[in-house]
Design a protein around this motif. Structure first.
Motif, PDB file in Angstrom:
ATOM      1  N   ASN A 298       0.815  -1.215   0.000  1.00 17.85           N
ATOM      2  CA  ASN A 298       0.000   0.000   0.000  1.00 17.85           C
ATOM      3  C   ASN A 298       0.846   1.261   0.000  1.00 17.85           C
ATOM      4  O   ASN A 298       0.472   2.277  -0.578  1.00 17.85           O
ATOM      5  N   TYR A 299       2.007   1.194   0.670  1.00 12.63           N
ATOM      6  CA  TYR A 299       2.821   2.399   0.828  1.00 12.63           C
ATOM      7  C   TYR A 299       3.788   2.621  -0.334  1.00 12.63           C
ATOM      8  O   TYR A 299       4.183   3.759  -0.590  1.00 12.63           O
ATOM      9  N   VAL A 300       4.179   1.552  -1.026  1.00 12.52           N
ATOM     10  CA  VAL A 300       5.175   1.700  -2.099  1.00 12.52           C
ATOM     11  C   VAL A 300       4.726   2.672  -3.189  1.00 12.52           C
ATOM     12  O   VAL A 300       5.512   3.533  -3.619  1.00 12.52           O
ATOM     13  N   TRP A 303       5.310   6.132  -1.993  1.00  9.95           N
ATOM     14  CA  TRP A 303       6.735   6.469  -1.933  1.00  9.95           C
ATOM     15  C   TRP A 303       7.286   6.769  -3.330  1.00  9.95           C
ATOM     16  O   TRP A 303       8.191   7.599  -3.483  1.00  9.95           O
ATOM     17  N   LEU A 304       6.742   6.085  -4.350  1.00  9.17           N
ATOM     18  CA  LEU A 304       7.210   6.296  -5.727  1.00  9.17           C
ATOM     19  C   LEU A 304       6.504   7.457  -6.417  1.00  9.17           C
ATOM     20  O   LEU A 304       6.793   7.758  -7.571  1.00  9.17           O
ATOM     21  N   GLY A 305       5.559   8.086  -5.711  1.00 10.10           N
ATOM     22  CA  GLY A 305       4.849   9.219  -6.292  1.00 10.10           C
ATOM     23  C   GLY A 305       3.792   8.835  -7.292  1.00 10.10           C
ATOM     24  O   GLY A 305       3.396   9.652  -8.122  1.00 10.10           O
ATOM     25  N   LEU A 306       3.321   7.590  -7.249  1.00  9.02           N
ATOM     26  CA  LEU A 306       2.296   7.127  -8.175  1.00  9.02           C
ATOM     27  C   LEU A 306       0.925   7.394  -7.585  1.00  9.02           C
ATOM     28  O   LEU A 306       0.680   7.128  -6.407  1.00  9.02           O
ATOM     29  N   SER A 307       0.042   7.915  -8.398  1.00  6.71           N
ATOM     30  CA  SER A 307      -1.313   8.216  -7.956  1.00  6.71           C
ATOM     31  C   SER A 307      -2.262   7.157  -8.513  1.00  6.71           C
ATOM     32  O   SER A 307      -2.543   7.123  -9.714  1.00  6.71           O
ATOM     33  N   ILE A 308      -2.721   6.258  -7.654  1.00  7.21           N
ATOM     34  CA  ILE A 308      -3.655   5.213  -8.079  1.00  7.21           C
ATOM     35  C   ILE A 308      -4.842   5.220  -7.135  1.00  7.21           C
ATOM     36  O   ILE A 308      -4.749   5.637  -5.971  1.00  7.21           O
ATOM     37  N   SER A 309      -5.972   4.772  -7.659  1.00  5.09           N
ATOM     38  CA  SER A 309      -7.192   4.763  -6.852  1.00  5.09           C
ATOM     39  C   SER A 309      -7.113   3.687  -5.764  1.00  5.09           C
ATOM     40  O   SER A 309      -6.294   2.765  -5.839  1.00  5.09           O
ATOM     41  N   THR A 312      -7.923   0.220  -7.244  1.00  2.00           N
ATOM     42  CA  THR A 312      -6.797  -0.348  -7.995  1.00  2.00           C
ATOM     43  C   THR A 312      -5.713  -0.839  -7.052  1.00  2.00           C
ATOM     44  O   THR A 312      -5.117  -1.915  -7.257  1.00  2.00           O
ATOM     45  N   ALA A 313      -5.444  -0.058  -6.013  1.00  2.00           N
ATOM     46  CA  ALA A 313      -4.428  -0.468  -5.035  1.00  2.00           C
ATOM     47  C   ALA A 313      -4.820  -1.772  -4.351  1.00  2.00           C
ATOM     48  O   ALA A 313      -3.979  -2.644  -4.123  1.00  2.00           O
ATOM     49  N   SER A 314      -6.123  -1.916  -4.056  1.00  2.00           N
ATOM     50  CA  SER A 314      -6.582  -3.146  -3.408  1.00  2.00           C
ATOM     51  C   SER A 314      -6.425  -4.350  -4.336  1.00  2.00           C
ATOM     52  O   SER A 314      -5.958  -5.421  -3.916  1.00  2.00           O
ATOM     53  N   HIS A 315      -6.776  -4.161  -5.628  1.00  2.00           N
ATOM     54  CA  HIS A 315      -6.628  -5.263  -6.591  1.00  2.00           C
ATOM     55  C   HIS A 315      -5.146  -5.622  -6.778  1.00  2.00           C
ATOM     56  O   HIS A 315      -4.783  -6.808  -6.829  1.00  2.00           O
TER      57      HIS A 315
END
Length: 354
Positions: A298-300, A303-309, A312-315
């Protein structure tokens, strides 16, 4: 050599059977204990205690209990969540129905209740094994789910079905802060971890492992299958019941039957498979893998500056989590504990290859 064992002599049989026969291991364990009991309470935030450390300790304890049954005795169980529920609800009823019941006795009482249920559902292991035994233990999960949902006495006639515990108090000392709850769980894990480690190294543990490797040959050399299998179910269920009481009392505070559903049983089974069957240390590795990896995934992206919903993060979390589980099982079927054992063995020989 990192492990300089030259000059470390053992002059007695007791010294040869010590839990940590190498001096470097003893010092490493003392350092780890100092970090856990002193440094961590001073440095770690309250969020880390609630979200990471307390769940990690309690799940490690439950994994130790399940590993005794599955990893050391070779009996399969899919009802671990049910035994945790019995421990939690039994400890809760001891607290609300017995005036002045000490906290520790309530938690241990939950373990005793889970042990009784474990022995009952362990009786089929005397006649069946493998997939059939897995289905029999799965019946415990379904029965306890029904029992805790339908029998109002278990929840002290709670209209919503959820229960909550009062203030955690022991010998006039209250456990209110995350640090205090962490130290309480840590004490339980240390005590039960050492007891389990010594138990599997003794005669009872050897009987369990003999039953696991070949039950017919074990019976021929005089090991009683009834005694070995039922003691494994009893010890395993007791530790799992204590872990369930800690999960309800310390981690959740208030819970409902869904907190100990079949997902919890599968989660604990994954822990001991990934961590290493037949290894106490593997229980901690597996619990750390299950607890820490979702948080890391969840945190990576942040940290990489990626914006995801969030969806999407859960999937992605589920996909990567499943892929890593398959990867570890293919690369090292004996779990993370075997990787740790291999690394220690190489450190004993380093810098020499043999």
């Amino acid at each position: 050599m990192f492990y300089r064992e030259n000059g470390q002599f053992k002059s007695s049989y007791r010294a040869d059977l010590a839990l940590f026969p190498i001096a470097q291991d003893r010092w490493a364990m003392l350092l780890l204990a100092a970090i856990c009991f002193v440094a961590v309470p001073l440095l770690v935030s309250d969020y880390a205690f609630r979200a990471v450390l307390i769940p990690f300790l309690i799940l490690s304890l439950a994994a130790i209990g399940l590993n005794i049954l599955v990893g050391y005795c070779g009996q399969i169980s899919l009802g671990t969540g049910a035994f945790m529920a019995v421990g939690a609800y039994a400890a809760y009823n001891l607290q609300v129905r017995v005036e002045g019941m000490p906290l520790v006795l309530s938690i241990l009482g939950g373990g005793v209740a889970a042990m009784a249920l474990g022995v009952v559902f362990g009786i089929p292991s005397l006649r069946i094994r493998g997939l059939y035994l897995a289905v029999a233990t799965l019946a415990a999960q379904f029965f306890i789910d029904w029992f805790t949902n339908r029998v109002k006495w278990v929840t002290n006639d709670s209209p919503s079905g959820s229960v909550g515990v009062r203030t955690l108090q022991m010998l006039g000392y209250e456990f209110n802060t995350p640090v205090q709850k962490y130290l309480l769980c840590l004490c339980f894990v240390v005590v039960f971890g050492f007891l389990a480690k010594n138990l599997v190294r003794g005669a009872i543990g050897r009987e369990w492992m003999a039953m696991r490797d070949m039950d017919v040959a074990a019976a021929v050399i005089g090991i009683r299958p009834v005694y070995a299998k039922l003691t494994a179910f009893a010890v395993s269920s007791f530790i799992v019941g204590v872990a369930g009481a800690l999960w309800g009392f310390v981690h959740l505070g208030a819970w409902e039957p869904a907190a100990f559903g079949i997902e919890k049983s599968f989660q604990l089974l994954f822990m001991i498979i990934i961590g290493g069957l037949g290894s106490i240390a593997g229980c901690f590795f597996g619990a750390a893998f299950i607890v820490l990896l979702p948080l890391l995934l969840n945190y990576v992206p942040h940290w990489l500056g990626l914006s995801i919903s969030t969806a999407t993060a859960s999937h992605l979390e589920h996909m990567i989590f499943g892929a890593l589980i398959v990867f570890f099982l293919i690369v090292e079927p004996h779990g993370l504990a075997r990787l740790w054992s291999t690394a220690r063995q190489k450190l004993r020989l380093w810098p020499f290859p043999h």
